[in-house]
Write a protein that holds these residues in place. Structure first.
Motif, mmCIF file in Angstrom:
data_model
loop_
_atom_site.group_PDB
_atom_site.id
_atom_site.type_symbol
_atom_site.label_atom_id
_atom_site.label_comp_id
_atom_site.label_asym_id
_atom_site.label_seq_id
_atom_site.Cartn_x
_atom_site.Cartn_y
_atom_site.Cartn_z
ATOM 1 N N THR A 20 0.834 -1.207 0.000
ATOM 2 C CA THR A 20 0.000 0.000 0.000
ATOM 3 C C THR A 20 0.863 1.249 0.000
ATOM 4 O OG1 THR A 20 -1.835 -1.120 1.095
ATOM 5 C CG2 THR A 20 -1.756 1.276 1.307
ATOM 6 N N PHE A 21 1.968 1.217 0.761
ATOM 7 C CA PHE A 21 2.911 2.335 0.806
ATOM 8 C C PHE A 21 3.497 2.602 -0.580
ATOM 9 C CE2 PHE A 21 7.354 3.717 1.099
ATOM 10 C CZ PHE A 21 7.177 4.951 1.698
ATOM 11 N N TYR A 22 4.050 1.580 -1.240
ATOM 12 C CA TYR A 22 4.660 1.785 -2.554
ATOM 13 C C TYR A 22 3.622 2.141 -3.613
ATOM 14 C CZ TYR A 22 9.132 0.618 -0.610
ATOM 15 O OH TYR A 22 10.278 0.656 0.158
ATOM 16 N N ASP A 23 2.419 1.588 -3.490
ATOM 17 C CA ASP A 23 1.325 1.986 -4.382
ATOM 18 C C ASP A 23 1.029 3.480 -4.212
ATOM 19 O OD1 ASP A 23 1.111 -0.715 -5.122
ATOM 20 O OD2 ASP A 23 -0.744 -1.046 -3.990
ATOM 21 N N ALA A 24 1.025 3.948 -2.964
ATOM 22 C CA ALA A 24 0.726 5.356 -2.675
ATOM 23 C C ALA A 24 1.807 6.290 -3.206
ATOM 24 C CB ALA A 24 0.531 5.562 -1.171
ATOM 25 N N LEU A 25 3.023 5.776 -3.393
ATOM 26 C CA LEU A 25 4.078 6.584 -4.004
ATOM 27 C C LEU A 25 3.872 6.727 -5.509
ATOM 28 C CD1 LEU A 25 7.373 5.411 -2.254
ATOM 29 C CD2 LEU A 25 6.049 7.490 -1.830
ATOM 30 N N GLY A 26 2.898 5.981 -6.036
ATOM 31 C CA GLY A 26 2.601 6.049 -7.463
ATOM 32 C C GLY A 26 3.273 4.961 -8.275
ATOM 33 N N TRP A 27 3.863 3.973 -7.608
ATOM 34 C CA TRP A 27 4.525 2.879 -8.315
ATOM 35 C C TRP A 27 3.477 1.900 -8.834
ATOM 36 C CZ3 TRP A 27 9.776 1.043 -5.988
ATOM 37 C CH2 TRP A 27 10.611 2.146 -5.832
ATOM 38 N N ALA A 28 3.705 1.382 -10.027
ATOM 39 C CA ALA A 28 2.791 0.423 -10.648
ATOM 40 C C ALA A 28 3.330 -0.992 -10.474
ATOM 41 C CB ALA A 28 2.632 0.742 -12.133
ATOM 42 N N ARG A 29 2.461 -1.868 -10.030
ATOM 43 C CA ARG A 29 2.838 -3.278 -9.864
ATOM 44 C C ARG A 29 2.964 -3.945 -11.227
ATOM 45 N NH1 ARG A 29 -0.703 -5.629 -4.798
ATOM 46 N NH2 ARG A 29 -0.668 -3.730 -3.544
ATOM 47 N N THR A 30 3.800 -4.974 -11.251
ATOM 48 C CA THR A 30 3.930 -5.784 -12.455
ATOM 49 C C THR A 30 3.441 -7.191 -12.117
ATOM 50 O OG1 THR A 30 5.456 -6.372 -14.243
ATOM 51 C CG2 THR A 30 6.320 -6.506 -12.002
ATOM 52 N N PRO A 31 2.888 -7.910 -13.077
ATOM 53 C CA PRO A 31 2.417 -9.262 -12.767
ATOM 54 C C PRO A 31 3.529 -10.106 -12.147
ATOM 55 C CG PRO A 31 1.710 -8.603 -14.957
ATOM 56 C CD PRO A 31 2.669 -7.548 -14.475
ATOM 57 N N SER A 32 3.155 -10.876 -11.126
ATOM 58 C CA SER A 32 4.134 -11.714 -10.431
ATOM 59 C C SER A 32 3.409 -12.908 -9.808
ATOM 60 C CB SER A 32 4.883 -10.910 -9.370
ATOM 61 O OG SER A 32 3.999 -10.318 -8.463
ATOM 62 N N PRO A 33 4.170 -13.948 -9.456
ATOM 63 C CA PRO A 33 3.530 -15.125 -8.857
ATOM 64 C C PRO A 33 2.924 -14.806 -7.488
ATOM 65 C CG PRO A 33 5.931 -15.365 -8.875
ATOM 66 C CD PRO A 33 5.611 -14.087 -9.582
ATOM 67 N N ASP A 34 2.001 -15.660 -7.065
ATOM 68 C CA ASP A 34 1.387 -15.488 -5.753
ATOM 69 C C ASP A 34 2.459 -15.395 -4.682
ATOM 70 O OD1 ASP A 34 -1.132 -15.559 -6.805
ATOM 71 O OD2 ASP A 34 -1.534 -17.648 -6.273
ATOM 72 N N GLY A 35 2.237 -14.519 -3.715
ATOM 73 C CA GLY A 35 3.158 -14.386 -2.601
ATOM 74 C C GLY A 35 4.260 -13.374 -2.822
ATOM 75 N N VAL A 36 4.343 -12.825 -4.020
ATOM 76 C CA VAL A 36 5.355 -11.824 -4.343
ATOM 77 C C VAL A 36 4.643 -10.613 -4.932
ATOM 78 C CG1 VAL A 36 7.374 -11.268 -5.768
ATOM 79 C CG2 VAL A 36 7.074 -13.592 -4.880
ATOM 80 N N ILE A 37 5.059 -9.429 -4.539
ATOM 81 C CA ILE A 37 4.574 -8.202 -5.170
ATOM 82 C C ILE A 37 5.799 -7.550 -5.788
ATOM 83 C CG2 ILE A 37 3.557 -5.927 -4.787
ATOM 84 C CD1 ILE A 37 1.961 -7.246 -2.468
#
Length: 144
Positions: A20-37
């Protein structure tokens, strides 16, 4: 071994809070396996992984991992950007460790800790201008 870092993994006690913190910085997630963000960076990836699972994977108890004496640095193009990024990080839940200020080597920087205590330096280095795409190279591009 080639001179590069491909993946930086941050062990975390709370995946939801840290992502949530890194999302709030405006970073976009990339697809990854379960258990990893994961967040793709310029030429690297930052991964978030449960601390207990990281310890298990390494084969050490969680307490043996400690809190490494290291920092992650994010360089910006302009001096004013240091204050802006530190402010955004604080709003997202970071603890400011050192407010933006001039530094002995001629730059401008500050530090924050993310919700798990990982320390980030936000810096403007006039001797290492960023490439147009934001990539960083010590002492700049085109120099020996």
């Amino acid at each position: 071994m080639e001179q590069r870092v491909s993946l930086i993994t941050l062990g975390t006690r709370d995946m939801d809070a840290l992502s949530t913190f890194y999302d709030a910085l405006g970073w976009a997630r990339t697809p990854s396996p379960d258990g990893v963000i994961a967040y793709d960076l310029i030429g690297q990836t930052l991964g978030l992984y449960p601390l207990d699972k990281l310890a298990e994977d390494i084969g050490l108890p969680v307490d043996a991992l400690g809190c490494g004496a290291s920092t992650l640095a994010h360089n910006v193009s302009a001096r004013a950007d240091v204050t802006e990024v530190l402010s955004r990080a604080e709003i997202a839940g970071a603890r400011i460790l050192k407010p933006a200020q001039e530094v002995f080597w001629g730059g401008y920087h500050g530090y924050f800790a993310d919700p798990d205590g990982h320390i980030w330096e936000i810096a403007h280095n006039p001797f290492s201008p960023l490439r147009e795409d934001g990539a960083f190279r010590w002492m700049g591009y085109g120099q020996a």
